[in-house]
Design a protein around this motif. Structure first.
Motif, mmCIF file in Angstrom:
data_model
loop_
_atom_site.group_PDB
_atom_site.id
_atom_site.type_symbol
_atom_site.label_atom_id
_atom_site.label_comp_id
_atom_site.label_asym_id
_atom_site.label_seq_id
_atom_site.Cartn_x
_atom_site.Cartn_y
_atom_site.Cartn_z
ATOM 1 N N ALA A 36 0.809 -1.223 0.000
ATOM 2 C CA ALA A 36 0.000 0.000 0.000
ATOM 3 C C ALA A 36 0.843 1.275 0.000
ATOM 4 N N ASN A 37 2.058 1.220 0.575
ATOM 5 C CA ASN A 37 2.884 2.421 0.689
ATOM 6 C C ASN A 37 3.809 2.624 -0.501
ATOM 7 N N GLU A 38 3.665 1.810 -1.537
ATOM 8 C CA GLU A 38 4.523 1.945 -2.715
ATOM 9 C C GLU A 38 3.853 2.807 -3.782
ATOM 10 N N GLU A 39 4.548 2.970 -4.910
ATOM 11 C CA GLU A 39 4.093 3.877 -5.957
ATOM 12 C C GLU A 39 2.636 3.599 -6.350
ATOM 13 N N PRO A 40 1.794 4.632 -6.380
ATOM 14 C CA PRO A 40 0.367 4.464 -6.698
ATOM 15 C C PRO A 40 0.096 3.810 -8.050
ATOM 16 N N ILE A 41 1.016 3.968 -9.006
ATOM 17 C CA ILE A 41 0.775 3.432 -10.338
ATOM 18 C C ILE A 41 0.574 1.924 -10.329
#
Length: 346
Positions: A255-260
């Motif tokens: 969840a805390n990684e790049e939104p893409i």
């Protein structure tokens, strides 16, 4: 199982020929009423065949495909046949055909499983509780462990490949594929390719490898209580099992990684395990040494980038007008950066 779309003008099939093939193998099958295509996926093409009394799935390579191992329908058909007696969670095969006059390419037909696949586009809408997702994630890992526990010698699956030197061949092969499909200079991909060549761990005892094990290829029962099918065996072989685990981790974005990445998977939704928790659970169930897991994770990210690069390359050559394929370059660059970052944790 999933919504399908109508065939395009370029997808012209010989329905009479398909009916004839099916009738030879299933005498009580009724004539085909419709053929539609499953829109998901970036590799081989998958179709739904509907008759009055049965449903089937047909698989075939896409136009312009020139990577034989990734688009070999006969090999994928063989994998399913060898695997079925030892692992029930695969579809029953029906027929493999080399008659290109029917569909334009070699293809095979199998039964259609009726269940649920958790994908990026549908899972967020299902409103699953964290408890439900945690259960599904654990089912996923337990299924991978089951696959890695199959006796590859007794099952005949050993014939799928040569375990000795598997990691070395894979690293060299995927690097070669990348440069064969290169369209833009990506420094992170160059650096990771050099790193993977230099740092290779001692291989684990060989097992069956799915090589694309992730939520998208898992069919759960409709109530999500069990795995009823594992799909897409096009890259299955035998070799170091941590290559499978690394590939799964490379698809597993949090969840805390790049939104893409949220548009490509559902692993970021609440309840899913973290990558560290996956490794911990896999280790406890197999007792395998996972001290080199960052190598396998890095290779998984690199391989995903190469797959995207190959698809992007085919698009640039004009073999596809799919807008998804033409928009892959930023994803390739991002995967290269993540792989380079992972090397620094090894």
């Amino acid at each position: 199982m999933e919504k399908t779309v109508p065939l395009s003008d370029k997808e012209v099939f010989d329905i009479t020929g398909l009916n004839y093939l099916l009738k030879n193998f299933i005498p009580d099958v009724k004539p085909i009423q419709s053929i539609t295509r499953f829109p998901g996926g970036y590799s081989n093409l998958t179709y739904s065949i509907q008759t009055d009394n049965q449903q089937f799935v047909m698989r075939m390579a896409p136009p312009g495909a020139n990577i034989k191992s990734a688009h070999d329908m006969e090999r994928e058909y063989k994998v399913l046949q060898l695997l079925k007696p030892h692992f029930s969670q695969v579809p029953q095969t029906v027929i493999y055909s080399t008659d290109t006059s029917i569909t334009g390419a070699s293809f095979y037909i199998m039964e259609q499983l009726d269940g649920t696949i958790l994908r990026a586009h549908n899972a967020p809408k299902m409103k699953l509780t964290p408890t439900q997702f945690e259960y599904c994630a654990k089912q996923l890992i337990e299924t991978l462990v089951q696959l890695h526990a199959i006796d590859i010698n007794a099952s005949g699956l050993i014939d799928l490949g040569k375990p000795e030197g598997y990691v070395n061949r894979q690293v060299a092969g995927w690097i070669k594929r990348y440069y064969a499909a290169e369209t833009d200079t990506i420094e992170s991909m160059n650096a990771v390719a050099a790193w993977l060549t230099k740092y290779q761990p001692k291989a684990q005892a060989a097992t069956l490898l799915h090589n694309d094990f992730k939520y998208d290829n898992i069919v759960f029962s409709k109530d999500l209580t069990k795995v009823i099918g594992v799909l897409d065996w096009e890259m299955a072989t035998v070799g170091d099992p941590l290559m499978d685990l690394g590939a799964m981790l490379a698809y597993w974005f949090e969840a805390n990684e790049e939104p893409i990445f949220k548009q490509y998977n559902c692993t970021w939704l609440p309840g899913n395990l973290t990558r560290n928790e996956i490794v911990s659970m896999y280790t406890s169930l197999t007792n395998r040494d996972v001290s080199d897991i960052y190598f396998y994770y890095t290779f998984g990210l690199f391989k995903n980038a190469v797959i995207a690069q190959q698809i992007y390359h085919r698009h640039k050559q004009g073999f596809s007008t799919d807008e998804r394929f033409g928009a892959l370059l930023p994803m390739i660059q991002l995967l290269g950066s993540k792989a380079l970052k992972a090397t620094r944790q090894y």
